[in-house]
Design an enzyme around this catalytic site. Structure first.
Site, PDB file in Angstrom:
ATOM      1  N   CYS A 138       0.857  -0.911   0.016  1.00 28.09           N
ATOM      2  CA  CYS A 138      -0.173   0.059   0.003  1.00 28.09           C
ATOM      3  C   CYS A 138       0.883   1.256   0.003  1.00 28.09           C
ATOM      4  O   CYS A 138       1.386   1.627   1.165  1.00 28.09           O
ATOM      5  CB  CYS A 138      -1.038  -0.137   0.998  1.00 28.09           C
ATOM      6  SG  CYS A 138      -2.008   1.435   1.217  1.00 28.09           S
ATOM      7  N   CYS A 141      -0.491   4.195   2.174  1.00 33.29           N
ATOM      8  CA  CYS A 141      -0.333   3.893   3.629  1.00 33.29           C
ATOM      9  C   CYS A 141       1.320   4.340   3.836  1.00 33.29           C
ATOM     10  O   CYS A 141       1.568   4.933   4.797  1.00 33.29           O
ATOM     11  CB  CYS A 141      -0.395   2.330   4.163  1.00 33.29           C
ATOM     12  SG  CYS A 141      -1.987   1.796   3.260  1.00 33.29           S
ATOM     13  N   ASP A 142       2.215   3.695   3.117  1.00 39.94           N
ATOM     14  CA  ASP A 142       3.754   3.602   3.515  1.00 39.94           C
ATOM     15  C   ASP A 142       4.569   4.536   2.682  1.00 39.94           C
ATOM     16  O   ASP A 142       5.758   4.348   2.976  1.00 39.94           O
ATOM     17  CB  ASP A 142       3.994   2.206   3.599  1.00 39.94           C
ATOM     18  CG  ASP A 142       3.122   1.167   4.417  1.00 39.94           C
ATOM     19  OD1 ASP A 142       2.832   1.669   5.584  1.00 39.94           O
ATOM     20  OD2 ASP A 142       2.951   0.164   4.288  1.00 39.94           O
TER      21      ASP A 142
END
Ligand code: NDP
Length: 312
Positions: A138, A141-142
């Site tokens: 992701c 997300c990261d």
């Protein structure tokens, strides 16, 4: 409970942000929800490290802590959280049957399906070992943790192009590792990739190994002529698709061609009255904790309305 039938007003299957948010709303509406935690209690977020994009956490929070907070909040209003995996359903009748762990049957007036989708990985030992230490599925997300660094995105579909374009705005250089010699993605997404000066597409390459002891330092690639190529990267983003967790639903729920639950647009209603779906199991586009939570709220409100108009 063993081989008994348990009757509940609202059964929630899955314990990610969608399931717990549905539980918070359902519990506060006196629906006495029971939540079946599933294979990965807490959902996909428990496999990530820092979450910085969920509103309300100005200093960020780790995935496991956030899920524990959501669980506590759901329990505070009386949600009954159970271990177990839903293994089959029978939605033939007005009372919906859900079998858990192949032996315990719930008869539920309403059901909220929040079983999520599982990101696909290549299956390499090194990829597994470095998950959460540079290997991620992701970018939203990261990606932020790799700003200014070099990273790679694996895959050639729309998701991979979207992730690569997103990362190109944060990172110094983005390699796209594509196993064929063309991108499967839509023309518009391909144009975004080809127009980004810091994305380099490596066609015809597969990953042999993700390199690094405790964190990702590179990747060893191989092409169809068995020629190897090593790239130095700090982040390795796998974007080869997700598998929605719908296998236990049999033929009762309408799924799209990729297995995602089809809901009535703008709602969480499925083809079965009284059965609702929220979170990634019905969302092939956004797949964010906050969008999952939002749709979990919708599912609980719709279940509450449904129960208010029915006499069981
Ligand atoms: P896709 O299935 O479309 O693409 C998966 C990609 O991963 C393909 O390039 C595939 O390669 C590659 N791949 C699969 N397995 C492996 C493997 N073992 N090793 C290396 N590469 C592999 O998945 P997406 O998640 O990209 O998209 C899913 C759906 O969501 C699609 O319908 C897509 O259009 C849609 N979507 C739309 C978006 C938008 O419109 N903005 C954004 C994101 C998704 P190969 O081509 O060789 O099979």
């Amino acid at each position: 409970m063993n081989n008994e039938i348990e009757k509940v007003k609202c059964l929630i299957i899955g314990s990610g942000p969608a399931g717990y948010t549905a539980a918070i709303y359902a519990a506060r509406a006196n629906l006495n929800p029971v939540i079946i935690q599933g294979l990965e209690p807490g959902g996909q977020l428990t496999t990530t490290t820092e979450v910085e994009n969920f509103p309300g956490y100005p200093d960020g929070v780790t995935g496991p802590v956030m899920m524990d907070d959501l669980k506590k909040q759901a329990e505070r209003f009386g949600t009954d959280v159970r271990w177990g995996i839903a293994t089959s359903v029978d939605f033939t009748h007005v009372i919906h049957k859900v079998v858990v762990d192949e032996e315990n049957t719930f008869e539920a007036d309403s059901v909220i399906i929040a079983t999520g989708a599982t990101a696909r990985y290549l299956g390499l030992e090194s990829e597994q070992r470095l998950r959460g230490s540079g290997v991620s599925a992701c970018a939203t997300c990261d990606g932020f943790f790799y700003r200014g660094m070099d990273v790679a995105v694996i895959g050639g579909g729309d998701t991979a192009c979207e992730e690569a374009s997103y990362l190109a705005g944060l990172c110094r250089k983005v390699y796209m590792i594509v196993r064929k010699n063309y991108l499967r993605a839509s023309k518009a997404m391909q144009d975004r990739v080809f127009n980004a000066p810091n994305i380099e597409v490596l066609f015809g390459y597969n990953t042999k190994e993700v390199l690094g002891e405790n964190e990702v330092t590179g990747a060893l690639l191989v092409n169809e002529k068995s020629e190897e190529k090593k790239i130095d990267i700090s982040g390795y983003f796998v974007a080869i698709g997700h598998t929605p967790n719908t296998g236990f639903l049999g033929n009762f729920i309408t799924l799209d061609e990729e297995g995602y639950i089809v809901t009535v647009p703008g709602t969480t209603k499925t083809n079965v009255d009284g059965v609702f779906a929220c979170g990634d199991v019905q969302d092939r586009h956004y797949k964010q904790a906050v969008t999952a939570a939002g749709s979990g709220c919708m599912a609980a409100l719709e279940a509450e309305r449904y129960l208010g108009t029915r006499i069981f």
